[in-house]
Design a protein around this motif. Structure first.
Motif, PDB file in Angstrom:
ATOM      1  N   LEU A   1      -6.958  -4.537   5.443  1.00  0.00           N
ATOM      2  CA  LEU A   1      -6.337  -3.629   4.481  1.00  0.00           C
ATOM      3  C   LEU A   1      -6.606  -2.196   4.894  1.00  0.00           C
ATOM      4  N   ARG A   2      -5.536  -1.467   5.200  1.00  0.00           N
ATOM      5  CA  ARG A   2      -5.703  -0.072   5.587  1.00  0.00           C
ATOM      6  C   ARG A   2      -6.057   0.788   4.369  1.00  0.00           C
ATOM      7  N   THR A   3      -6.799   1.848   4.623  1.00  0.00           N
ATOM      8  CA  THR A   3      -7.238   2.730   3.544  1.00  0.00           C
ATOM      9  C   THR A   3      -6.043   3.323   2.808  1.00  0.00           C
ATOM     10  N   ALA A   4      -5.001   3.666   3.553  1.00  0.00           N
ATOM     11  CA  ALA A   4      -3.809   4.262   2.931  1.00  0.00           C
ATOM     12  C   ALA A   4      -3.128   3.296   1.972  1.00  0.00           C
ATOM     13  N   ASP A   5      -3.375   1.994   2.121  1.00  0.00           N
ATOM     14  CA  ASP A   5      -2.740   0.992   1.255  1.00  0.00           C
ATOM     15  C   ASP A   5      -3.624   0.605   0.075  1.00  0.00           C
ATOM     16  N   GLY A   6      -4.752   1.286  -0.117  1.00  0.00           N
ATOM     17  CA  GLY A   6      -5.654   0.908  -1.194  1.00  0.00           C
ATOM     18  C   GLY A   6      -5.711   1.878  -2.353  1.00  0.00           C
ATOM     19  N   THR A   7      -4.976   2.995  -2.244  1.00  0.00           N
ATOM     20  CA  THR A   7      -5.071   4.034  -3.275  1.00  0.00           C
ATOM     21  C   THR A   7      -4.207   3.709  -4.490  1.00  0.00           C
ATOM     22  N   SER A   8      -4.325   4.560  -5.501  1.00  0.00           N
ATOM     23  CA  SER A   8      -3.496   4.440  -6.704  1.00  0.00           C
ATOM     24  C   SER A   8      -2.402   5.508  -6.641  1.00  0.00           C
ATOM     25  N   HIS A   9      -1.144   5.069  -6.722  1.00  0.00           N
ATOM     26  CA  HIS A   9      -0.044   6.034  -6.668  1.00  0.00           C
ATOM     27  C   HIS A   9       0.090   6.825  -7.966  1.00  0.00           C
ATOM     28  N   LEU A  10      -0.399   6.263  -9.079  1.00  0.00           N
ATOM     29  CA  LEU A  10      -0.176   6.905 -10.376  1.00  0.00           C
ATOM     30  C   LEU A  10      -1.096   8.106 -10.601  1.00  0.00           C
TER      31      LEU A  10
ATOM     32  N   ARG B   1      -5.066  -0.345  -5.936  1.00  0.00           N
ATOM     33  CA  ARG B   1      -4.497  -1.379  -5.056  1.00  0.00           C
ATOM     34  C   ARG B   1      -5.594  -2.091  -4.275  1.00  0.00           C
ATOM     35  N   PHE B   2      -6.675  -1.395  -3.951  1.00  0.00           N
ATOM     36  CA  PHE B   2      -7.822  -2.066  -3.320  1.00  0.00           C
ATOM     37  C   PHE B   2      -8.452  -3.053  -4.296  1.00  0.00           C
ATOM     38  N   SER B   3      -8.624  -2.634  -5.550  1.00  0.00           N
ATOM     39  CA  SER B   3      -9.215  -3.530  -6.551  1.00  0.00           C
ATOM     40  C   SER B   3      -8.331  -4.746  -6.776  1.00  0.00           C
TER      41      SER B   3
END
Length: 438
Positions: free
Chosen positions: A391-400, A83-85
C-alpha cells in the motif's frame, strides 16, 4: 508529493515525534525502578527505596504527558489516514487495540499502586507492583512496534476484497522484524533512561547536593548506560541493519547515499547527498564496511539506488541519509562517554572528574535526538510505501480532510504541545531541585 499528502505526513510525524519523547523515558525508567526495588529487597538498604520513590514521581509526570500526547495519534488514523485504516485496519487494529486494552491499563493501574500504595502494600508487594508496571510499559511498547513491523515487513495477512485481513495471528505478532526492532527500540529507551539518571546524579554531585543519592544515581546511570549503549549497537543495531539489507535494500542504499551497485561497499562517516546528480559530495569512506555489516563479508555486493526503479526510491533521500548518520554518530559518542565514565568509576575518581560530570549532565537530551532520528530512518526508509510493497503512502490518506484543515490542527497541536512541554519541564525541574525525599 502533493500538498495534501505532505501536510498529513508532516502533522503525523510532528505529533508522533513529540509523543515518543515521553514513552522512551518511561520505558527506560521502568527498568531503573525495578532494579532499584530489587536492590532494596536484596541489600535491605533504605537508600534504594528513596531513589525508587524519586524516579516513580518522575515516571508519573512523564506518563501523564505521554498519555495526553498519544491520544491525537489514535484519532489521526481515522481523520487523516482513513483509507489506510480501512485497508489495513483488519491487521494493525489487533495490536493497537491490545495495546490500549491490556498493556496501557496494566501500566496505569500499577503506577497508581506504586505512587500511593507503598505503606499499605509492604516492601515485597510494592516491588511486585514495580515489576507489573515494567511489564505493562514494555508490553505496550511491543504492541506498537509489532504494528509498525507489519508496515515494514508485512506477514500473517491475506488480501480480501482489496483490504488486508489477518490470516495468522502468531505470524503477525511474532514477525521476525518485530522481534529485532523491539530489541533495538527497547535498548534505545534504556539508553535514554540511563542518561537521564546519570545526568541527575552528575547535577547533584556538581552542586554538592544529596551526596548519597547523587553517587547512587551516577553509578546506576553509568553502568546501565554503558550496557545499553553497547547493546544498541551490537547485537540489536547490527541485526536491524541486516534485516533492512535483506528486505528493504533500496532503503539501505539511500541511508548510505549509495548510488551504484558493487562489492566492497563503503560506510561513509560524512558526506552530502546530491540527489540531482546522483553522487555523495565530500565523502569520508570506510571501504568494505557496509558489505560486512549487511552480509558478513567485506567483498559482498551491495546494491545501489541504480538497481531499483526511481519510483521505488525513498522520497526524501537527504533527510533519510542525515537521520541515519545522526543516529549512528550519536550512538558511537554514547559508548565513548559511558565507557570513559565507567573507567573513571572503576578507578574511584568519577565523583571528582568535573569535566566528565559536566558532559554527563549536559548529554541527556541527545538520546532523545538519537531515538527520534532512528524512528525517522525507519519511517523515511519505508517510503513511498505505507505498508511495504502493498500500500503506497499516497493511497492511505483521507480525501475529505483538506490541507487547510490539516495545517490548522497542526498549529493547534504545536501550541498545545508547547504549553505541555513547558509545564512538564517546570514540574520535573522542581522535583530535581527538591531532590529525593528521605
Amino acid at each position: 508529493m502533493d500538498g495534501l499528502l505532505f501536510w498529513h505526513r508532516l502533522q503525523f510525524g510532528f505529533t508522533a515525534t513529540f509523543h515518543y519523547l515521553f514513552p522512551q523515558l518511561t520505558m527506560g525508567l521502568a527498568l531503573v525502578i525495578v532494579l532499584l526495588k530489587g536492590l532494596a529487597l536484596w541489600k535491605q538498604e533504605p537508600r534504594f527505596h528513596t531513589a525508587a520513590r524519586f524516579w516513580i514521581r518522575i515516571f508519573g509526570l512523564t506518563f501523564a504527558v505521554g498519555v495526553v500526547t498519544g491520544i491525537p495519534l489514535e484519532f489521526q488514523f481515522g481523520t487523516n489516514w482513513a483509507r489506510f485504516s480501512r485497508d489495513a485496519g483488519g491487521v494493525v487494529g489487533q495490536t493497537l487495540a491490545m495495546e490500549g486494552m491490556f498493556a496501557f491499563f496494566l501500566e496505569s493501574t500499577f503506577l497508581g499502586l506504586l505512587v500511593f500504595g507503598e505503606r499499605k502494600l509492604g516492601e515485597r508487594m510494592h516491588a511486585l507492583a514495580a515489576v507489573a508496571l515494567f511489564l505493562g510499559s514494555w508490553l505496550s511498547g511491543y504492541f506498537i512496534v509489532a504494528t509498525n513491523a507489519f508496515m515494514q515487513h508485512p506477514v500473517g495477512y491475506q488480501a480480501v476484497g482489496g483490504a488486508l485481513q489477518l490470516s495468522s495471528f502468531a505470524a503477525f505478532v511474532f514477525n521476525p522484524w518485530a522481534l529485532v526492532q523491539y530489541a533495538h527500540t527497547m535498548t534505545g529507551a534504556v539508553v535514554t533512561g540511563a542518561f537521564v539518571v546519570a545526568a541527575v546524579g552528575a547535577f547533584w554531585t556538581l552542586q554538592g547536593l544529596h551526596p548519597g543519592q547523587a553517587r547512587l544515581n551516577l553509578r546506576l546511570g553509568v553502568a546501565l548506560g554503558l550496557v545499553a549503549s553497547l547493546a544498541a549497537a551490537f547485537p540489536t543495531g547490527d541485526q536491524q541493519g541486516k534485516l533492512v539489507a535483506r528486505h528493504q535494500p533500496v532503503a539501505l542504499a539511500a541511508m548510505e547515499g549509495r548510488w551504484h551497485s558493487g562489492p566492497y561497499a563503503e560506510v561513509n562517516l560524512i558526506g552530502q547527498p546530491d540527489v540531482r546528480n546522483q553522487r555523495l559530495e565530500n565523502p569520508v569512506p570506510l571501504p568494505g564496511i557496509l558489505s560486512f555489516i549487511a552480509y558478513g563479508s567485506f567483498s559482498s555486493d551491495v546494491r545501489g539506488l541504480d538497481a531499483f526503479p526511481p519510483d521505488q526510491w525513498p522520497t526524501n533521500i537527504e533527510l533519510l541519509y542525515y537521520g541515519f548518520h545522526i543516529m549512528v554518530g550519536l550512538g558511537t559518542l554514547f559508548i565513548a562517554l559511558m565507557g570513559l565514565s565507567a573507567l573513571l568509576l572503576w578507578r574511584g575518581i568519577l565523583d571528582h572528574a568535573r569535566p566528565v560530570l559536566w558532559c554527563l549532565m549536559l548529554a541527556f537530551p541527545f538520546p532523545f535526538i538519537a531515538n527520534s532520528a532512528g524512528w525517522m530512518v525507519a519511517e523515511l526508509g519505508r517510503q513511498p510505501w505505507l505498508v511495504f510493497g502493498l500500500l503506497r503512502t499516497a493511497d492511505g490518506t483521507s480525501h475529505l480532510v483538506h490541507p487547510g484543515q490539516t495545517i490548522f490542527t497542526a498549529l493547534g497541536f504545536a501550541g498545545l504541545y508547547l504549553v505541555l512541554g513547558l509545564l512538564y519541564l517546570f514540574l520535573v525541574s522542581r522535583e530535581v531541585a527538591h531532590g529525593p525525599k528521605e
